[in-house]
Design an enzyme around this catalytic site. Sequence first.
Site, PDB file in Angstrom:
ATOM      1  N   LYS A  99     -27.947   7.232   0.788  1.00  0.00           N
ATOM      2  CA  LYS A  99     -26.790   8.215   0.124  1.00  0.00           C
ATOM      3  C   LYS A  99     -26.985   8.500  -0.674  1.00  0.00           C
ATOM      4  O   LYS A  99     -28.098   7.231  -1.531  1.00  0.00           O
ATOM      5  CB  LYS A  99     -25.273   6.799   0.046  1.00  0.00           C
ATOM      6  CG  LYS A  99     -24.478   7.433  -0.170  1.00  0.00           C
ATOM      7  CD  LYS A  99     -23.232   6.129  -1.130  1.00  0.00           C
ATOM      8  CE  LYS A  99     -22.072   6.749  -1.850  1.00  0.00           C
ATOM      9  NZ  LYS A  99     -21.774   5.530  -1.570  1.00  0.00           N
ATOM     10  N   LYS A 110     -29.988   3.322  -1.033  1.00  0.00           N
ATOM     11  CA  LYS A 110     -28.614   4.275  -2.083  1.00  0.00           C
ATOM     12  C   LYS A 110     -29.245   4.390  -3.040  1.00  0.00           C
ATOM     13  O   LYS A 110     -29.543   3.814  -4.370  1.00  0.00           O
ATOM     14  CB  LYS A 110     -27.773   2.805  -2.210  1.00  0.00           C
ATOM     15  CG  LYS A 110     -26.374   3.878  -3.024  1.00  0.00           C
ATOM     16  CD  LYS A 110     -25.248   2.901  -3.437  1.00  0.00           C
ATOM     17  CE  LYS A 110     -23.891   3.277  -4.109  1.00  0.00           C
ATOM     18  NZ  LYS A 110     -23.162   2.281  -4.072  1.00  0.00           N
TER      19      LYS A 110
END
Length: 327
Positions: free
Chosen positions: A251, A198
């Site tokens: 992400k 992320k």
Amino acid sequence: MFPTTRPRRLRQTDVLRRMVRENTLTVNDLIYPLFAVPGSSVAKEVVSMPGVYQLSVDKIVDEAKEVRDLGIPAIILFGIPEDKDTDATGAWHDCGIVQKATEAVKKAVPDLVVIVDTCLCEYTNHGHCGYLETGDLTGRVLNDPTLELLKKTAVSQANAGADIIAPSGMMDGFVQAIREALDDHDFQNIPILSYAAKYASAYYGPFRDAADSSPQFGDRRTYQMDPGNSREALKEVELDLLEGADMVMVKPALSYMDIIWRIKEMTNLPVAAYNVSGEYSMVKAAALNGWIDEQKVTLETLTSFKRAGADLILTYHAKDAARWLQG
């Protein structure tokens, strides 16, 4: 080789193109994010995300039924609590907003998979993903004390009926801590979908409007990944796999398809891609201005995530994509 080899031979008709297509997007690939808020009959549109709403639990249930009817197999729940504090109480309390939404959805739509975002930023009064040192205004989260909060949160979410736990705070060791906590409470069969890679991305802006989770000071660069790094993503994934992750996520997705590809090459586990809020909002804004064909651009983008190696795609386009795919 010309004219013996002519690749265009296999592009002549729609049927031929479908027969030799290497990657196909289906409704089974999609996961739809939902934002739960306190109250009743609440459906407040997020200004920066046209078509996305903050929903009270009764409206979440309505959405879950629609998602199920469209053939989408799963939702992921985020929560905006009524009150916030330094202990992120709303994240792990048995009567927390995500816990209530999970219970309601599983009762009304038991065959829909409910994934829960296991993070703390929506629930802390400073907007960071865990405990901070007293007086610290840099946003440097205390790692190990925060793990204790994440363990409590995951167990409470499992108690509420969550099918999949998805920790997103990028704390070191968070997968192992959550796995041990779940196992200790007889939730050995609940899988963990780790936000393994992320990044500290500018693409999250509209999400912070939707989840009311903007940091009050500092930023999240001391725990989310530097956008310039790729080998570090492989290291993060390797650690999460060793700690017991069942699935891993990248992400954002659009600017990180190289990361999706590299992670898919290193593991046989399912890889998820999060088509984040900024990516969604750019498409919606351009479509609303008539600059692009929303359907074609959306389906092309989602298919590109599949081509990069994603097995699952979290996207705010999920309902529209499902209708287009079925049409």
